[in-house]
Scaffold this motif. Structure first.
Motif, PDB file in Angstrom:
ATOM      1  N   ALA A   1     -12.895   3.195  -5.485  1.00 59.14           N
ATOM      2  CA  ALA A   1     -11.664   3.918  -5.175  1.00 59.14           C
ATOM      3  C   ALA A   1     -10.507   3.302  -5.940  1.00 59.14           C
ATOM      4  O   ALA A   1     -10.589   2.159  -6.407  1.00 59.14           O
ATOM      5  CB  ALA A   1     -11.378   3.881  -3.676  1.00 59.14           C
ATOM      6  N   ILE A   2      -9.442   4.064  -6.051  1.00 57.81           N
ATOM      7  CA  ILE A   2      -8.194   3.602  -6.648  1.00 57.81           C
ATOM      8  C   ILE A   2      -7.092   3.753  -5.623  1.00 57.81           C
ATOM      9  O   ILE A   2      -7.048   4.744  -4.886  1.00 57.81           O
ATOM     10  CB  ILE A   2      -7.859   4.409  -7.919  1.00 57.81           C
ATOM     11  CG1 ILE A   2      -8.891   4.111  -9.019  1.00 57.81           C
ATOM     12  CG2 ILE A   2      -6.450   4.100  -8.420  1.00 57.81           C
ATOM     13  CD1 ILE A   2      -8.769   5.018 -10.227  1.00 57.81           C
ATOM     14  N   ALA A   3      -6.208   2.765  -5.554  1.00 56.37           N
ATOM     15  CA  ALA A   3      -5.042   2.821  -4.669  1.00 56.37           C
ATOM     16  C   ALA A   3      -3.800   2.674  -5.525  1.00 56.37           C
ATOM     17  O   ALA A   3      -3.735   1.786  -6.377  1.00 56.37           O
ATOM     18  CB  ALA A   3      -5.098   1.712  -3.621  1.00 56.37           C
ATOM     19  N   VAL A   4      -2.810   3.532  -5.314  1.00 55.09           N
ATOM     20  CA  VAL A   4      -1.605   3.509  -6.134  1.00 55.09           C
ATOM     21  C   VAL A   4      -0.373   3.665  -5.264  1.00 55.09           C
ATOM     22  O   VAL A   4      -0.370   4.441  -4.305  1.00 55.09           O
ATOM     23  CB  VAL A   4      -1.669   4.613  -7.222  1.00 55.09           C
ATOM     24  CG1 VAL A   4      -1.811   5.989  -6.598  1.00 55.09           C
ATOM     25  CG2 VAL A   4      -0.463   4.551  -8.137  1.00 55.09           C
ATOM     26  N   GLY A   5       0.668   2.903  -5.565  1.00 54.37           N
ATOM     27  CA  GLY A   5       1.923   3.030  -4.847  1.00 54.37           C
ATOM     28  C   GLY A   5       2.609   4.339  -5.192  1.00 54.37           C
ATOM     29  O   GLY A   5       2.698   4.709  -6.362  1.00 54.37           O
TER      30      GLY A   5
ATOM     31  N   SER B   1     -14.508  10.385 -11.022  1.00 53.87           N
ATOM     32  CA  SER B   1     -14.935  11.128  -9.813  1.00 53.87           C
ATOM     33  C   SER B   1     -14.932  10.237  -8.577  1.00 53.87           C
ATOM     34  O   SER B   1     -15.900  10.200  -7.800  1.00 53.87           O
ATOM     35  CB  SER B   1     -16.331  11.746 -10.026  1.00 53.87           C
ATOM     36  OG  SER B   1     -16.308  12.686 -11.081  1.00 53.87           O
ATOM     37  N   ILE B   2     -13.821   9.483  -8.400  1.00 53.40           N
ATOM     38  CA  ILE B   2     -13.663   8.629  -7.230  1.00 53.40           C
ATOM     39  C   ILE B   2     -12.331   8.962  -6.552  1.00 53.40           C
ATOM     40  O   ILE B   2     -11.416   9.490  -7.198  1.00 53.40           O
ATOM     41  CB  ILE B   2     -13.707   7.119  -7.591  1.00 53.40           C
ATOM     42  CG1 ILE B   2     -12.630   6.770  -8.622  1.00 53.40           C
ATOM     43  CG2 ILE B   2     -15.092   6.740  -8.103  1.00 53.40           C
ATOM     44  CD1 ILE B   2     -12.551   5.282  -8.944  1.00 53.40           C
ATOM     45  N   PRO B   3     -12.201   8.677  -5.268  1.00 53.10           N
ATOM     46  CA  PRO B   3     -10.950   9.006  -4.567  1.00 53.10           C
ATOM     47  C   PRO B   3      -9.783   8.152  -5.025  1.00 53.10           C
ATOM     48  O   PRO B   3      -9.946   6.982  -5.390  1.00 53.10           O
ATOM     49  CB  PRO B   3     -11.292   8.741  -3.097  1.00 53.10           C
ATOM     50  CG  PRO B   3     -12.431   7.787  -3.120  1.00 53.10           C
ATOM     51  CD  PRO B   3     -13.213   8.118  -4.357  1.00 53.10           C
ATOM     52  N   VAL B   4      -8.594   8.753  -5.005  1.00 53.75           N
ATOM     53  CA  VAL B   4      -7.347   8.055  -5.319  1.00 53.75           C
ATOM     54  C   VAL B   4      -6.458   8.134  -4.087  1.00 53.75           C
ATOM     55  O   VAL B   4      -6.108   9.222  -3.629  1.00 53.75           O
ATOM     56  CB  VAL B   4      -6.631   8.688  -6.524  1.00 53.75           C
ATOM     57  CG1 VAL B   4      -5.352   7.916  -6.837  1.00 53.75           C
ATOM     58  CG2 VAL B   4      -7.555   8.718  -7.741  1.00 53.75           C
ATOM     59  N   HIS B   5      -6.109   6.980  -3.537  1.00 54.49           N
ATOM     60  CA  HIS B   5      -5.314   6.900  -2.314  1.00 54.49           C
ATOM     61  C   HIS B   5      -3.892   6.455  -2.640  1.00 54.49           C
ATOM     62  O   HIS B   5      -3.696   5.496  -3.398  1.00 54.49           O
ATOM     63  CB  HIS B   5      -5.940   5.914  -1.330  1.00 54.49           C
ATOM     64  CG  HIS B   5      -7.357   6.226  -0.984  1.00 54.49           C
ATOM     65  ND1 HIS B   5      -7.719   7.305  -0.216  1.00 54.49           N
ATOM     66  CD2 HIS B   5      -8.521   5.597  -1.327  1.00 54.49           C
ATOM     67  CE1 HIS B   5      -9.030   7.334  -0.073  1.00 54.49           C
ATOM     68  NE2 HIS B   5      -9.542   6.307  -0.742  1.00 54.49           N
ATOM     69  N   GLY B   6      -2.914   7.121  -2.071  1.00 51.66           N
ATOM     70  CA  GLY B   6      -1.532   6.718  -2.233  1.00 51.66           C
ATOM     71  C   GLY B   6      -1.060   5.894  -1.044  1.00 51.66           C
ATOM     72  O   GLY B   6      -1.513   6.094   0.080  1.00 51.66           O
ATOM     73  N   VAL B   7      -0.152   4.962  -1.296  1.00 51.47           N
ATOM     74  CA  VAL B   7       0.445   4.134  -0.235  1.00 51.47           C
ATOM     75  C   VAL B   7       1.938   4.015  -0.515  1.00 51.47           C
ATOM     76  O   VAL B   7       2.342   3.778  -1.659  1.00 51.47           O
ATOM     77  CB  VAL B   7      -0.195   2.726  -0.191  1.00 51.47           C
ATOM     78  CG1 VAL B   7       0.510   1.860   0.859  1.00 51.47           C
ATOM     79  CG2 VAL B   7      -1.686   2.822   0.121  1.00 51.47           C
TER      80      VAL B   7
END
Length: 222
Positions: free
Chosen positions: A64-68, A92-98
């Protein structure tokens, strides 16, 4: 689970690679930090390559990827979000925002109420109030430092910029760290009660300075 995290919503270009290991939690595998208000585009991709190489990991290893997602100035914030979405689509992986304010709050580890404030330029701050490092009490807002609630510690660069209004002590950390972003994301994915993950969409709070030109004015013959 291997999570690549980065944030470009402030002057910091911060990247981290963390692995979630059952029984151990979030374990750092690589970190790159830089502070430069004008070179987000030039520094982000090399920083990602650096942390991946440091860990001996390939893009295909990512879970997964996490991005501000900000709030933050338009140009810098866009760099991180576009990069995150492009990588997520390619792999093809989820990208989560925070929320970037949540990242700073998480890094404090505080249990008592406080405020996070970052630099919004124009003599304003982006801010939100927190009941603890794990719980935001208000929606992010933008405005003059005088809008920030009184009587609580203020952490973040915004507090350090306006000590005469927001107090002159206890502002660390000033900028977000991708390690905290990765930890928060992994905690949420593991089912813990922490700030929610968001879509990878920008949280601007105000319109960008750049505007599309309007229609040309007609010239009346003399």
């Amino acid at each position: 689970m291997l999570v690549l995290a980065f944030d470009t919503a402030t002057a910091a270009i911060t990247v981290a690679l963390y692995e979630w290991i059952p029984g151990e939690g979030a374990v750092p595998r690589g970190v790159a930090e830089a502070v430069d208000r004008r070179r987000h585009t030039e520094l982000l991709t090399p920083s990602i390559a650096q942390v991946m190489a440091e860990a001996g990991a390939a893009p295909a290893d990512l879970s997964a990827i996490a991005v501000g997602v900000g709030p933050g100035p338009y140009t810098g914030l866009r760099v991180g979000l576009v990069t995150g979405r492009a990588m997520g689509e390619a792999l093809s992986i989820p990208v989560h925002g925070v929320c970037t304010l949540d990242i700073i709050a998480w890094a404090t580890g505080r249990e008592a109420p406080f405020v996070v404030a970052t630099d919004a330029r124009r003599k304003e701050v982006y801010w939100a109030r927190y009941d603890s490092a794990r719980a935001r009490a208000t929606e992010p807002a933008v405005g003059p430092p005088s809008d920030v609630p009184e009587g609580m510690p203020v952490v973040g660069e915004g507090g350090a910029l306006y000590p005469e209004i927001l107090g002159d002590s206890g502002h660390e950390p000033l900028l977000p760290a991708a390690g905290a972003l990765a930890e928060l994301t992994i905690a949420r994915l593991a089912g813990l009660k922490v700030p929610e993950l968001l879509p990878p969409e920008p949280l601007y709070l105000r319109r960008p300075d750049a505007k599309e030109p309007g229609p040309r004015k007609k010239v009346t013959p003399a």
